[in-house]
Design an enzyme around this catalytic site. Structure first.
Site, PDB file in Angstrom:
ATOM      1  N   ASP A 127      -4.951  -0.918  -4.567  1.00  0.00           N
ATOM      2  CA  ASP A 127      -5.125  -0.547  -5.663  1.00  0.00           C
ATOM      3  C   ASP A 127      -4.479   1.058  -5.881  1.00  0.00           C
ATOM      4  O   ASP A 127      -3.801   1.487  -5.302  1.00  0.00           O
ATOM      5  CB  ASP A 127      -6.490  -0.543  -6.256  1.00  0.00           C
ATOM      6  CG  ASP A 127      -6.478  -0.975  -7.793  1.00  0.00           C
ATOM      7  OD1 ASP A 127      -6.243  -0.053  -8.624  1.00  0.00           O
ATOM      8  OD2 ASP A 127      -7.128  -2.263  -8.219  1.00  0.00           O
ATOM      9  N   HIS A 199      -8.743   3.395 -12.002  1.00  0.00           N
ATOM     10  CA  HIS A 199      -8.817   1.782 -11.773  1.00  0.00           C
ATOM     11  C   HIS A 199      -9.032   1.395 -10.479  1.00  0.00           C
ATOM     12  O   HIS A 199     -10.042   0.420 -10.338  1.00  0.00           O
ATOM     13  CB  HIS A 199      -7.232   1.320 -12.059  1.00  0.00           C
ATOM     14  CG  HIS A 199      -7.172  -0.162 -12.137  1.00  0.00           C
ATOM     15  ND1 HIS A 199      -6.712  -0.727 -11.149  1.00  0.00           N
ATOM     16  CD2 HIS A 199      -6.928  -0.883 -13.326  1.00  0.00           C
ATOM     17  CE1 HIS A 199      -6.507  -2.135 -11.376  1.00  0.00           C
ATOM     18  NE2 HIS A 199      -6.699  -1.921 -12.767  1.00  0.00           N
ATOM     19  N   SER A 487      -7.661  -7.349 -14.115  1.00  0.00           N
ATOM     20  CA  SER A 487      -7.845  -6.644 -13.230  1.00  0.00           C
ATOM     21  C   SER A 487      -9.241  -6.501 -12.666  1.00  0.00           C
ATOM     22  O   SER A 487      -9.771  -6.221 -11.529  1.00  0.00           O
ATOM     23  CB  SER A 487      -7.549  -5.001 -13.544  1.00  0.00           C
ATOM     24  OG  SER A 487      -6.206  -4.996 -13.291  1.00  0.00           O
TER      25      SER A 487
END
Length: 707
Positions: A127, A199, A487
């Site tokens: 990620d 994220h 996600s």
């Protein structure tokens, strides 16, 4: 003054003479005098005057390397005996607490305590990096790192190895491919595993975050938010948020070398055949080594045929809502109260304000017109916390009619009161299929049922970088953020897979996926079939997969549909790929395939009917094998639920298992009449194997789609 108006809701480097390429090599041509593969690869590059262009040598996800080459160098390289195939670099995009309770997980019973909270299972997250100081990555109570771990923590900008601990045991970053392509890393990013976007921190804490009590997002979602974590940063802030295939491959390669047990990726590349899909290639190698891989299905819903990451050796995860929402309330001058979505983060309230009507398309208009707050109307309540730069409530069109009736029938309309920071729980119906969640059939292999499963993915509260802005534009030290997207779904499912790996360390990745799929729930908390958030109607398995994930039931599924590497090789061969294309996936030319190989032993049944084929009835047979997991003998009988126009016969109808690892085969015979499609292009039912002892119910969707 309050306003009401309608509210609407990867860069590729320029091609030139040079480009980044992924080179698949033929290991049989490696000269014995080269001590390492990398020496051989650099020698190949030196022979075409391009040694300096070497980026990575891949040892696990594939046999090969990546390099920056001009067209003439590439042409010469492709003539060398060790060359097998070439793929140009590609660029990925992101698929961007109450969820444990909604999943039925408890610290006192069920899968959490049985799995010792996942302790010593190592989860690799591919990620944007990590914010290591978050309390979600505290190692309080953790024992020493398992000796089998081979990973490391890097030095870099804003990051030192000392920031890792017994929880966060690995942190690496990969950016050579992006830089070589002329996409410089932004000064706003960190040249290290540190997360500048948030994220990666969010997905990591969702999958394996340590318990943190009392966390919230500015008063919303107050509540409580153990496996080991290794982070591999492959996404970087450039002009946008970029990830090169060369870097993603290296991240996966290193994760395998380090010793992760499960792997989660919340990114995706454009739809391509598996031999051109770097994540499918990397995941095949991981699964072959027993590593479970979960990936986000994508955010291209509600369009059909929009799933990403659909290779059958990967668990593809769709997005669902949970039984919680965040709201603001509006009380009109006539006393009528309506409630809508709101993430406004301040404790402000509005009272006694005149109400005016206007039409525009941006919240900034409220501020420009001198408004104190906004009431927006939208057919979809798609929105994000950062959208709330003014106090605002979003109403669905159906709810807004009361407001419009009041405005149209009143000379001096007013708002008596607006309130914010309302968190509602036990909301019904839930889960819903999130409207953004990508749907099947899969565009690459429509005959493979996708998505596999639904998991929480809307308004998920998890750790974040601590410098995100609040709704008034100021930067504040919030350490937890609400995020939505598939996600968020993938790390939920991978977190469950990690717990299953802890309980059943001998299970294959396919067995873990089967356990998750065959125990999933297809009924919402209102005791009806899961609905589609997009239109409010009943969803189908092409939207919710096998159902919503149910961790406690997955721990003891009774039976599993297992698969081994050879099964996937047989499947790939059936796709019609040539020898070179097959070799790019399975990393070699030495394999054997049966001439009349059985179909993939998947825990679902998918039948695609071409739209131009109007001859009915149609028949098809499916052959499957079930493996007993758990001690002792047990008998099962088949239970069929199908719609009008579909007939199913199961042979045999009864299966007797002698004990653990016993395997039994069965055949489904399907007959389809034209009336099956009288109300739509998708029809489905279920096959359920019902156990005679424990409450085992092994459920598989049977889907027929007209395309």
């Amino acid at each position: 003054m309050a306003l009401i108006f309608s509210y609407g809701y990867g860069a590729t480097p320029a091609s030139d003479e040079y480009g980044n390429y992924i080179i698949h090599g033929d290991m049989s041509h490696k000269p014995t005098f080269f001590f390492t593969h990398e020496e051989w690869h650099k020698s190949m590059l030196a022979s075409v005057y391009a040694e300096a262009g070497h980026l990575y040598t891949y040892s696990h996800v594939m046999h090969g390397f990546s390099a920056r080459l001009c067209r003439a160098q590439l042409a010469r390289l492709e003539q060398l005996p060790g060359h097998r195939a070439t793929r140009r670099d590609a660029y990925a995009k992101l698929f961007t607490t109450r969820t444990p309770r909604f999943l039925g997980m408890s610290k006192n019973n069920g899968i959490w305590p049985v799995a010792s909270f996942g302790r010593d299972v190592i989860v690799g997250i591919i990620d944007t990096g990590i914010w290591p100081e978050s309390e979600s990555f505290s190692d309080h109570g953790f024992a020493v790192v398992p000796e089998r771990w081979k990973g490391a923590c890097e030095n870099g900008t804003g990051f030192t190895p000392y920031l890792c601990n017994r929880k966060l045991i690995g942190a690496r970053s990969f950016s050579k491919g992006l830089r070589a392509a002329g996409l410089p890393i932004s000064q706003d990013d960190y040249d290290s595993p540190r997360d500048s976007d948030g994220h990666g921190t969010h997905t990591s804490s969702t999958a394996v975050g340590s318990a943190v009590h009392g966390v919230s997002y500015y008063g919303y979602a107050k509540g409580t938010a153990t496996a080991r974590l290794a982070i591999y940063k492959v996404l970087w802030v450039t002009d946008t948020l970029e990830s090169a295939a060369t870097d993603v491959l290296e991240g996966m390669d290193q994760a395998m070398a380090d010793g992760v047990d499960v792997m989660s990726l919340s990114i995706g590349f454009d739809h391509t055949p598996y031999y051109d899909d770097v994540i499918a290639i990397g995941a095949f190698a991981a699964v072959e080594k027993g590593i479970f891989v979960g990936r986000a299905a994508g955010n291209d819903g509600p369009s059909p045929n929009s799933t990403y990451n659909g290779a059958p050796w990967i668990m593809t995860v769709g997005a669902g809502t949970i039984d919680r929402n965040f709201a603001g309330s509006v009380t009109l001058g006539n006393g009528v109260a309506v409630e809508g979505a709101s993430y406004y983060t301040e404790g402000a309230s509005v009272s006694g304000a005149p109400l005016h009507y206007g039409v525009d398309n941006a919240t900034e208009m409220v501020s420009r017109c001198g408004g104190k707050s906004g009431i927006f109307v939208a057919d979809s309540t798609d929105h994000y916390p950062e959208d709330y730069i003014v106090p605002a409530v979003i109403l669905r069109t159906s709810d807004a009619s009361q407001v419009m009736d009041y405005i149209n029938g009143t000379i001096n309309a007013t708002v008596l009161e607006m309130k914010f920071q309302i968190t509602n729980i036990n909301v019904k119906p839930a889960p819903l299929v999130a409207d953004f969640s990508s749907r099947g059939p899969d565009p690459i292999s429509p005959g493979v049922f996708k998505p596999d499963i639904l998991a929480p993915a809307e308004d998920v509260l998890a750790a974040f970088k601590p410098d995100d802005s609040s709704s008034n534009g100021d930067y504040v030290p919030t350490q937890y953020m609400l995020e939505s997207g598939t996600s968020m779904a993938s790390p939920h499912a991978v977190g469950v897979a990690a717990l299953l790996r802890a309980v059943h360390p001998d299970w294959s990745p396919a067995a873990i996926r089967s356990a998750i799929m065959t125990t999933a729930i297809t009924i919402d908390n209102a005791r009806e079939t899961i609905k589609d958030q997009f239109n409010g109607g009943p969803a189908t398995p092409l939207q919710f997969g096998a159902g919503h994930i149910n961790p406690n039931r997955a721990m003891d599924p009774g039976l599993v549909y297992d698969l081994a590497t050879q099964d996937y090789i047989q499947f790939i061969r059936g796709l019609g790929y040539n020898m070179a294309e097959m070799a790019t996936i399975i990393r070699g030319t030495m394999w054997s395939c049966l001439e009349n190989s059985p179909e993939l032993n998947y825990p679902s049944f998918m039948n695609i009917i071409p739209g131009n084929d109007t001859s009915f009835p149609k028949t098809r047979n499916f052959t499957r094998g079930l493996t007993k997991v758990g001690d002792g003998p047990e008998d099962y009988h088949a239970q069929i639920e199908v719609p009008t126009g579909m007939k199913i016969k199961v042979v045999p109808e009864f299966l007797s298992f002698k004990g653990e690892r016993d395997n039994q085969m069965f055949v489904i015979s399907m007959e389809i009449d034209a009336e099956l499609f009288s109300s739509g292009s998708v029809a489905y039912g279920f096959l359920r194997w019902v156990g005679s002892k424990k409450p085992h119910l092994v459920s598989s969707p049977i889907v027929v789609a007209l395309q």
